[in-house]
Scaffold this active site. Structure first.
Site, short mmCIF file in Angstrom:
data_model
loop_
_atom_site.label_atom_id
_atom_site.label_comp_id
_atom_site.label_asym_id
_atom_site.label_seq_id
_atom_site.Cartn_x
_atom_site.Cartn_y
_atom_site.Cartn_z
N THR A 12 0.93 -1.28 -0.12
CA THR A 12 -0.22 -0.04 -0.14
C THR A 12 0.82 1.26 -0.35
OG1 THR A 12 -2.03 -0.97 1.10
CG2 THR A 12 -1.80 0.92 1.34
N SER A 56 1.25 -7.65 -1.53
CA SER A 56 1.87 -8.67 -0.25
C SER A 56 1.78 -9.88 -0.71
CB SER A 56 3.04 -8.54 -0.02
OG SER A 56 1.97 -7.90 1.17
N ASP A 90 0.26 -6.89 3.95
CA ASP A 90 -0.29 -8.01 4.80
C ASP A 90 0.64 -9.79 4.83
OD1 ASP A 90 -2.66 -6.60 4.51
OD2 ASP A 90 -3.35 -7.67 2.28
#
Ligand code: GLU
Length: 327
Positions: A12, A56, A90
């Site tokens: 992000t 990820s 993540d």
């Protein structure tokens, strides 16, 4: 000025809004990322390497080994004082843990990410990047293994878990709390860590599966994993590590076929060990050569097993590693 290598992988922190769909997608190159926070270049001499620009969820275990090599090369450069990795949140805890296991680290290595992209309200990328560099520059950050810096906290890789899907305060250090905090007065470490054991793998075994148990689980998933040539299994068992009786045939087969089975817990905190003697509890499973993973989460226990199997170690040696673990 200290010199820091920044290795970007995506997440992000490097994403932005797609004007057509309104969704958040990979956007910023490593360089774009630095341009978002001009303050960074005043803090240290930064050298940039873009390893990837991926969500990820798309990373693989062999990619993590490749990344570890990049980090190691950077650490070996005399003029480099520390390494910062940017990453999607993540799977950040998995990358952090694998790097922690395979790197012999003295210089600071920090991994960070963001829960909001630079185009969203409450964007946390700038603060996380600045605080990561601050952490690397702090002499106390040496010899602490891989550290994750996010939301004004510093976490040791071995304890780190993403506990919330999207909250800015998404990360926790399970069992012990963050190793440090960051505020206007600086960086404050709260406890010391014993050095992590280091594994030097040439490769890792990818065929290791995690199976989560629930009320009424039987051994069908275990049998299926074995049918598909699985080389190692990690079970998320109940509480201290108890197992339903119906999975015992699958575990007996795993033992016969020499497939190591590692026990972790569905509970988020605490350790697993043999205590209960009731039927279906640990008394029945004592002969199955199960390996108890202490307080490791299943995803971390899996990475460790992948590395140990990659070194072709015997089950006895594998068990010794889990016992020696500083978790
Ligand atoms: N799914 C994305 C990733 O892990 C976004 C999560 C994040 O970075 O916060 O790359």
């Amino acid at each position: 000025m200290k010199k820091i290598k920044i290795i970007t992988t995506g997440g992000t922190i490097a994403m932005g809004k797609d004007q057509q769909t309104g969704q958040i997608v990979p956007k910023l190159s490593g360089l774009d990322l630095l341009k978002q926070v001009p303050q960074l270049t005043k803090m240290a001499d930064l050298e940039l390497v873009q390893y990837a620009n991926l969500d990820s969820s798309q990373l693989t275990a062999p990619m993590l080994l490749e990344l570890a090599e990049l980090v190691e090369e950077a650490l070996l450069e005399e003029e480099i004082d520390g390494v910062l990795i940017t990453h999607g949140t993540d799977t950040l805890e998995e990358t952090a843990y694998l790097l922690d296991l395979v790197l012999d680290i003295k210089k600071p290595v920090v991994i960070t990410g963001a829960l909001r992209s630079f185009s969203q309200l409450n964007s946390d990328g700038a603060a996380n990047l600045v605080q990561s560099i601050q952490t690397i520059l702090n002499p106390q950050s040496k010899n602490k293994g891989v550290l994750a810096v996010i939301n004004e906290e510093i976490h040791a890789a071995r304890f780190l878990s993403k506990m919330h899907t999207n909250n800015l305060n998404a990360f926790s250090s399970l069992n012990c709390g963050p190793i440090g905090t960051i505020d206007h007065s600086g960086i404050h470490y709260s406890y010391d860590l014993p050095a992590q054991i280091t594994i030097h793998p040439e490769e890792l075994e990818e065929r290791v599966e995690i199976i989560k148990l629930a009320i009424g689980s039987d051994d069908r998933l275990i049998q299926a994993a074995l049918d598909y040539d699985c080389q190692g299994l990690v079970l998320e068992a109940f509480g201290l590590g108890t197992l339903p009786e119906k999975i015992i045939p699958g575990l007996t087969r795993a033992k016969k076929e020499g497939v190591p089975v590692v026990i972790t817990s569905r509970s988020y905190e605490g350790r697993v060990y043999n205590l209960y003697g009731a039927s279906g509890g640990n008394a029945d499973i004592r002969d199955l050569d199960l390996i108890f993973a202490g307080s490791l989460t299943s995803t971390k226990a899996r990475l460790l097993l992948m590395l140990l199997l990659g070194k072709n170690l015997s089950q006895t040696k594998i068990r010794e590693y889990y016992l020696k673990l500083k978790s």
